[in-house]
Design a protein around this motif. Sequence first.
Motif, mmCIF file in Angstrom:
data_model
loop_
_atom_site.group_PDB
_atom_site.id
_atom_site.type_symbol
_atom_site.label_atom_id
_atom_site.label_comp_id
_atom_site.label_asym_id
_atom_site.label_seq_id
_atom_site.Cartn_x
_atom_site.Cartn_y
_atom_site.Cartn_z
ATOM 1 N N VAL A 194 0.820 -1.209 0.000
ATOM 2 C CA VAL A 194 0.000 0.000 0.000
ATOM 3 C C VAL A 194 0.855 1.260 0.000
ATOM 4 C CG1 VAL A 194 -1.681 1.331 1.342
ATOM 5 C CG2 VAL A 194 -1.965 -1.144 1.094
ATOM 6 N N THR A 195 1.936 1.246 0.796
ATOM 7 C CA THR A 195 2.748 2.459 0.967
ATOM 8 C C THR A 195 3.786 2.635 -0.126
ATOM 9 O OG1 THR A 195 4.242 1.219 2.430
ATOM 10 C CG2 THR A 195 2.436 2.433 3.468
ATOM 11 N N SER A 196 4.143 1.559 -0.838
ATOM 12 C CA SER A 196 5.168 1.679 -1.874
ATOM 13 C C SER A 196 4.862 0.704 -3.007
ATOM 14 C CB SER A 196 6.558 1.400 -1.291
ATOM 15 O OG SER A 196 7.551 1.431 -2.286
ATOM 16 N N TYR A 197 4.063 1.154 -3.973
ATOM 17 C CA TYR A 197 3.619 0.269 -5.044
ATOM 18 C C TYR A 197 4.581 0.357 -6.235
ATOM 19 C CZ TYR A 197 0.173 -2.408 -7.699
ATOM 20 O OH TYR A 197 -0.473 -3.395 -8.389
ATOM 21 N N THR A 198 5.828 -0.053 -5.980
ATOM 22 C CA THR A 198 6.852 -0.063 -7.028
ATOM 23 C C THR A 198 6.977 -1.466 -7.601
ATOM 24 O OG1 THR A 198 8.622 -0.556 -5.451
ATOM 25 C CG2 THR A 198 8.084 1.771 -5.827
ATOM 26 N N LYS A 199 7.740 -1.580 -8.708
ATOM 27 C CA LYS A 199 7.935 -2.888 -9.323
ATOM 28 C C LYS A 199 8.613 -3.866 -8.364
ATOM 29 C CE LYS A 199 8.227 -1.185 -14.080
ATOM 30 N NZ LYS A 199 9.082 -1.092 -15.293
ATOM 31 N N GLY A 200 9.633 -3.366 -7.666
ATOM 32 C CA GLY A 200 10.345 -4.241 -6.734
ATOM 33 C C GLY A 200 9.461 -4.703 -5.594
ATOM 34 N N THR A 201 8.664 -3.783 -5.037
ATOM 35 C CA THR A 201 7.762 -4.150 -3.944
ATOM 36 C C THR A 201 6.703 -5.133 -4.420
ATOM 37 O OG1 THR A 201 8.086 -1.984 -2.897
ATOM 38 C CG2 THR A 201 6.163 -3.259 -2.215
ATOM 39 N N ARG A 202 6.148 -4.889 -5.590
ATOM 40 C CA ARG A 202 5.123 -5.789 -6.124
ATOM 41 C C ARG A 202 5.685 -7.191 -6.345
ATOM 42 N NH1 ARG A 202 3.196 -2.667 -11.310
ATOM 43 N NH2 ARG A 202 1.968 -4.583 -11.608
#
Length: 436
Positions: A194-202
């Motif tokens: 929720v707080t960091s919807y980046t490619k790496g986080t996803r």
Amino acid sequence: MAIVWYSVQSWLGSEPVSLMLRSIFGKDLPSRIPNHFGSENATTYTFMCFFIFWVVEFPFLLIQPHKVRHLFTVKAVLVPFASFGFLIWSVRKAHGKISLGSLTDFHPTGTAFSWAFLRSLMGCMANFSTMVINSPDFARFSKTKHSALWSQLVCIPFMFSVTCLIGILVTAAGYEMYGVNYWSPVQVLEQFLVTSYTKGTRAGVFLISFVFAIAQLGTNISANSLSCGTDMTAVLPKYINIRRGSIFCACLALCICPWNLMATSSKFTMALSAYAIFLSSIAGVVCGDYFVVRRGYIKLIHIYSNRKGSFYMYGNRYGINWRALVGYLCGVAPNLPGFIGDVGAPKITVSEGAMRVYYLSYWVGYFISFSVYITLCYFFPVPGQPVKNILKDKGWYQRWANVENFEEDWKESLKQDDLTGDEINVYEYSRGKTFF
């Protein structure tokens, strides 16, 4: 209880399914799906995730128990990497800091702390209460009588402690980052998305969620569906096998409404403690019968006969061991007042003493049923008891027997009036299969 747990574990499995879907289709996916579910504890989206997990695990119920072990092998390899990776990721995002203490506004001291600790301990034991009962469902596949000993002796206290520690540290790191005490570590993983919807986080959230879903799948099959299947096979062996019993478990699990049990941690722990009062008494009777009364002696061929003279018909046409029933009821009875008070029965006041007995529910139920059953067997011996005085006579009567030709020996024994047969312990096997 296996059906209830199957439903609850499937609901827990819906959480990583949700995270995988949100990693692919967007973090706002739950709000984009209209809610027509009609429950305050679940939505159309959460039920969809629950049903997806239920459908995915259904084919595994059709696999023979001894072949599903390959799933556990995959689980054993992947889960440690995902768990420790999740822990490292959480601590790093918290800049190496974790919150200490109770993480709530409740700070018990003195007697209140002691009883809170004991209630938490009973909650942990209640979590194992089903596995204590159904462990023979798997131990009977052991190649030797000691195969199951060391794995359980090492894995249960050590590996479960490590698992719990990871959950505690992740929660503590999550509290440091978000100021919220998430009682499920998966909710901390959700906050990452929720707080960091980046490619790496996803990618990270998807992979960890995928492994957690596999872990949940393996747990549900090993601890619940197979347990229900074996129990139902024992009840109606002519019509039900393990596979059919497992399918029945999965279908009935849809009716349990686990989202209500899992609405809060207090409801869940209350439910755990509630049914533990019934399972602890069963464990007490079983252990008293096997280790004290029968001393490891089991006559296998008699188990498969309902003819007069079989040890396990207990001298009556229905095969009921009334000593076990009395011991079970005596173990349950002291915990019932506290159980009524814990579930909040209206217009009923329960004393503090009764509640504290209930807080020790597993120990109370186990030792009372254990003691009552042994006492009754002392005054009213069970058929096939290998010693006359179970409190004074010594000896252990577990014996190894070759069961290569069990079926032929069993049929031959049925022709004999005395029902003679080989003495065999419940851990024995033949060609990797067991006959119980």
